[in-house]
Motif scaffolding. Structure first.
Motif, PDB file in Angstrom:
ATOM      1  N   ASN A 160       0.846  -1.059   0.034  1.00 51.49           N
ATOM      2  CA  ASN A 160       0.028  -0.006  -0.088  1.00 51.49           C
ATOM      3  C   ASN A 160       0.626   1.363   0.023  1.00 51.49           C
ATOM      4  O   ASN A 160       0.723   2.306  -0.846  1.00 51.49           O
ATOM      5  N   SER A 163       2.628   1.913  -3.248  1.00 55.66           N
ATOM      6  CA  SER A 163       2.102   2.028  -4.562  1.00 55.66           C
ATOM      7  C   SER A 163       1.658   3.505  -4.440  1.00 55.66           C
ATOM      8  O   SER A 163       1.697   4.217  -5.285  1.00 55.66           O
ATOM      9  N   ASN A 164       1.383   3.817  -3.172  1.00 53.58           N
ATOM     10  CA  ASN A 164       1.341   5.526  -3.055  1.00 53.58           C
ATOM     11  C   ASN A 164       2.516   6.290  -3.504  1.00 53.58           C
ATOM     12  O   ASN A 164       2.424   7.310  -4.187  1.00 53.58           O
ATOM     13  N   LYS A 167       2.589   6.057  -7.068  1.00 55.69           N
ATOM     14  CA  LYS A 167       1.208   6.702  -7.745  1.00 55.69           C
ATOM     15  C   LYS A 167       1.359   8.303  -7.508  1.00 55.69           C
ATOM     16  O   LYS A 167       0.951   8.812  -8.347  1.00 55.69           O
ATOM     17  N   GLY A 227      -5.828   2.538   1.360  1.00 52.87           N
ATOM     18  CA  GLY A 227      -4.531   2.429   1.534  1.00 52.87           C
ATOM     19  C   GLY A 227      -3.871   2.588   2.882  1.00 52.87           C
ATOM     20  O   GLY A 227      -3.452   1.829   3.663  1.00 52.87           O
TER      21      GLY A 227
HETATM   22 MG   LIG Z   1      -2.999   4.014  -1.974  1.00 60.04          MG
END
Ligand SMILES: [Mg+2]
Ligand SMILES: Nc1ncnc2c1ncn2[C@@H]1O[C@H](COP(=O)(O)OP(=O)(O)O)[C@@H](O)[C@H]1O
Length: 284
Positions: A160, A163-164, A167, A227
């Motif tokens: 999580n 991925s942030n 992203k 997340g």
């Molecule tokens: Mg996230």
């Protein structure tokens, strides 16, 4: 005089009532806005992959009639597979957060090596980082002490957070994962990026379940907004702490502290139920 004070008292009371009504209205307007953003966002998150699955599977069913070349068939099957995977992860997140909120989430702890988990997670993001033109680096010593934890839940947590980092970092940016032992036998993992960052208020929104800094339909990145709250609760369940330090426009550092395995076994004795499982006592 007493008449004057009665009048004054009335006026103060009326004023307080007005203020209370005003803040209640603002609160309910905010709650409504969050609710409608949530519904719009969630239906987008669920419908988009479902539409892809329905649309492309229909084309595949008719492939003979439509004379679709072999390579396109494979491409469509891949799209269906990706969408189904995405849908499953959104649904799993929704189920996880509702279990966490009702205090029914359990973790299964044993002695684990966090460096292996981190290397696995980073490796699984290398391609996404490369595609997004983000340099993803690590500094993970292999002398980290083992801790007591649930490997799959820690994988979920670091996934999580990574991925942030990928992203919310624009192309050309950097993300880094570091880990170090603490003097008392625990360890700290840091996931740091130099991406878009968040202000203090935005961070508060980000930490609430389904909360996203830009919750509008025109958001530039997809996600259900679960997340961070899930990651924080999973770390709480390990007896650890998750801290976020973020600056708008500069970047974000998420630090995860995991306690030493001796500390965990001592403090968890009372919470344990059958096997090695214990029930969530999530604080927030
Ligand atoms: Mg996230
Ligand atoms: N590393 C980060 N940099 C900037 N913003 C972030 C970062 N991590 C999280 N955020 C903000 O917090 C929000 C919530 O994050 P999260 O709970 O993981 O949900 P999601 O990724 O599905 O949007 C994100 O939508 C984003 O606005």
């Amino acid at each position: 005089m007493s008449e004057y004070s009665a009048l004054l008292g009335d006026a103060v009371l009326r004023h307080r009532t007005r203020i209370a009504e005003h803040s209640a209205r603002i609160e309910s307007e905010l709650a409504n806005r969050v609710k409608s953003e949530f519904i719009a966002n969630m239906s987008h998150e669920l419908r988009t992959p479902l539409n892809t699955i329905i649309g492309f599977s229909k084309i595949l069913v008719e492939h003979d009639k439509r004379r679709i070349p072999q390579h396109e068939i494979v491409e469509y099957a891949q799209l269906i597979n990706d969408s189904a995977g995405h849908l499953l992860s959104v649904i799993n997140d929704i189920l996880d957060i509702s279990k966490i909120q009702s205090g029914k989430f359990t973790i299964d702890t044993r002695e684990i090596n966090v460096d292996e988990i981190l290397r696995y997670c980073v490796a699984s993001f290398q391609k996404a980082a490369e595609d997004a033109r983000i340099k993803l680096t690590t500094d993970i010593p292999n002398t980290l002490p083992p801790v007591r934890g649930d490997a799959s839940k820690l994988k979920q947590t670091f996934t999580n957070l990574l991925s942030n980092a990928v992203k919310f970092t624009p192309p050309g940016g950097q993300a880094m994962v570091t880990a170090m032992a603490t003097t008392d036998g625990g360890l700290v993992v840091e996931i740091k990026d130099n991406g878009v960052g968040m202000s203090e208020q935005e961070l508060e929104v980000a930490m609430t379940p389904f909360g996203q800094v830009d919750g509008s339909r025109t958001r530039w990145r997809e996600g259900a907004g679960l997340g961070l709250p899930i990651a924080r609760s999973l770390i709480d369940l390990h007896g650890g702490r998750m801290n976020i330090d973020s600056q708008k426009g500069k970047g974000t550092t998420v630090s995860v502290l995991l306690p030493s395995r001796h500390q965990v076994s001592a403090s968890r004795g009372r919470d344990m139920v059958l096997g090695e499982e214990f029930v969530a006592t999530a604080s927030d």
